[in-house]
Design a protein around this motif. Structure first.
Motif, short mmCIF file in Angstrom:
data_model
loop_
_atom_site.label_atom_id
_atom_site.label_comp_id
_atom_site.label_asym_id
_atom_site.label_seq_id
_atom_site.Cartn_x
_atom_site.Cartn_y
_atom_site.Cartn_z
N MET A 3 0.82 -1.22 0.00
CA MET A 3 0.00 0.00 0.00
C MET A 3 0.85 1.27 0.00
O MET A 3 0.36 2.33 -0.32
CB MET A 3 -0.88 0.07 1.25
N ILE A 40 -9.01 -6.59 -2.05
CA ILE A 40 -9.90 -5.48 -1.68
C ILE A 40 -11.13 -5.47 -2.60
O ILE A 40 -12.24 -5.16 -2.15
CB ILE A 40 -9.11 -4.16 -1.72
N ILE A 77 -7.23 3.56 1.24
CA ILE A 77 -7.09 2.67 2.39
C ILE A 77 -6.69 3.50 3.59
O ILE A 77 -5.69 4.22 3.55
CB ILE A 77 -6.02 1.58 2.10
N THR A 84 -4.68 -2.77 7.66
CA THR A 84 -5.85 -2.13 7.06
C THR A 84 -6.84 -1.72 8.15
O THR A 84 -7.35 -2.57 8.89
CB THR A 84 -6.56 -3.09 6.08
N ILE A 142 -11.73 1.05 4.56
CA ILE A 142 -11.67 1.37 3.13
C ILE A 142 -12.65 2.50 2.88
O ILE A 142 -13.81 2.44 3.29
CB ILE A 142 -12.08 0.14 2.27
#
Ligand code: SF4
Ligand code: SF4
Length: 427
Positions: free
Chosen positions: A88, A296, A315, A335, A338
């Motif tokens: 990410m 995702i 994210i 995470t 979202i």
């Protein structure tokens, strides 16, 4: 109840009072599990291609203080071991691909060891701006003889509510985890910070955890950051460049306490995340329980979200998150949520010249001069940016949000930090 807060910050209209329960995302046909889901070093793969694994099998084993074990989250076959898989943050990490056999058989190997060894074997990480292996955080806190534990029950962004709902629905397990961590640290006082609007969370955790003081907090961004929790709950400042442990405090998040209870009491590894999916495209935000490694796009499909042509998937939320270029990326232990912006919500705008209004200084919770460190970064004057405490910026986004001429200060600050990191690693 005492209501705490910190100077600066923004009231963005929290959804922490949302009590929607967690919905379980179906397990994926193929998961990609990074061997590094925290700040530190990647684990070495503990499996090879074509090996069969079950849910909970160790696929990367922690060997020290700067890594955390990684486990299979579906049963099936290892189909790929990637040396470099996109992460990410724009870099790459080693990762393992597992094709599911759809049986989700559990690995019945029983973890054994002391509480701290079980936490390490279960791969528990704690989340703040970055995720860190919990066993190493506990070791540091003991070395610094901390006497106060703060449990962070505040969602990382106002658009998310998963932490508040977790406190409400899993209060018993979280209380058990807090008890284990308190004993490991030997602390004399425990505080749990929760946004005052999250009444259900406050009532559940207050009943479940009689040894802690539950503190209601004003609904302000970025209240979830550890420096600001310490300020709001204890009224103490952390010295510039320091960490809470320097003043005898350690901060852990509510979900970390839950995973500690599962690791120590149930001998269960961390294989899932509790997150919120929010933003355009959803009529209402949704809290979901999702296995680590799930792409995702499968989480978005489950939530019925469609990202239009120019839409963005962020994210970590709209203020502090990172926009990703591909929804093939997997959910990891890092995470937090979202956020989806559909194409109608994306605005292109030119930024102007600073009019010296001072709004960014007033709003900055870290008492920095955002226009100055951002301008120094933009001009490539990194040594000066460091002298003006660029590293003290927690990237909360408040300065950019209030700037009347739309200067993307947090963008330039992030850029400056990454250039400084690159210079250091080449030296
Ligand atoms: S300078 Fe950093 S800490 Fe201060 S408001 Fe801007 S992003 Fe937040
Ligand atoms: S808010 Fe924008 S215009 Fe105002 S002082 Fe800061 S950078 Fe300059």
């Amino acid at each position: 109840m005492k209501v705490g807060t910190f100077p600066g910050g923004l009231n963005l209209g929290s959804i922490a009072s949302d009590t929607s329960t967690f919905h379980e995302v179906p397990s994926s046909g193929t998961v990609i599990i990074p061997l590094k889901q925290y700040s530190g070093k990647a684990c070495e793969p503990a499996v090879k291609k074509k090996d069969e694994v079950k849910v909970g099998s160790i696929i990367g084993e922690s060997t020290g203080n700067d890594d955390a074990s990684v486990h299979a989250t579906v049963s099936g076959v290892v189909t790929n071991i990637f040396k470099k898989y996109p992460d990410m943050k724009g870099g790459t990490v080693p990762a393992i691909e597992i094709e599911s056999d759809s049986k989700n058989e559990l690995d019945v190997t029983v973890f054994e060891g002391t509480d701290i060894e079980l936490i390490q074997k279960a791969g528990v990480v704690d989340l703040d701006i970055d995720a860190v292996p919990l066993h190493s955080k506990i070791a540091l806190a003991k070395e610094k003889s901390v006497n106060t534990l703060i449990v962070n029950g505040v969602d990382v962004e106002s658009q998310f509510s998963s932490r508040a709902v977790l406190l409400s629905e899993y209060a018993g397990e979280i209380a058990a985890g807090i008890d284990i961590i308190s004993k490991l640290l030997g602390v004399t006082s425990v505080h749990i910070g929760v946004i005052e609007k999250a009444s259900s969370a406050i009532s559940s955790i207050s009943s479940a955890c009689s040894t802690a003081q539950v503190v209601g907090l004003k609904d302000k961004h970025p209240q979830s950051l550890r420096e600001l929790l310490v300020k709001a709950i204890l009224g103490k400042e952390i010295p510039q460049g320091g960490i809470p442990e320097d003043i005898g405090v350690t901060v852990i998040s509510a979900e970390t306490a839950l995973f500690v209870a599962r690791a120590v009491n149930d001998k269960k590894p961390v294989i899932e995340r509790f997150i919120t999916v929010a933003g355009g495209g959803l009529s209402k935000s949704k809290n979901v329980l999702v296995r680590i490694g799930t792409p995702i796009k499968e989480v978005l499909d489950y939530c019925g979200v469609s990202v239009g042509g120019a839409g963005k998937v962020i994210i970590g939320g709209p203020m502090m998150g990172t926009a990703i270029h591909s929804t093939d990326m997997p959910i990891t232990k890092e995470t937090t949520g979202i956020f989806v912006q559909n194409e109608n919500e994306i605005a292109e705008f030119p930024s102007g010249v600073c009019i010296k209004c001072g709004l960014c200084i007033d709003i900055c919770p870290m008492k920095l001069m955002p226009f100055l460190i951002s301008g120094l970064s933009e001009a490539g004057k990194y040594a000066m940016a460091e002298k003006n405490d660029i590293h003290g910026c927690n990237e909360c986004g408040c300065c950019s949000y209030v700037c009347p001429v739309l200067i993307p200060m947090v963008h330039w600050i992030k850029f400056g930090k990454s250039e400084i990191r690159a210079q250091r690693s080449s030296e």
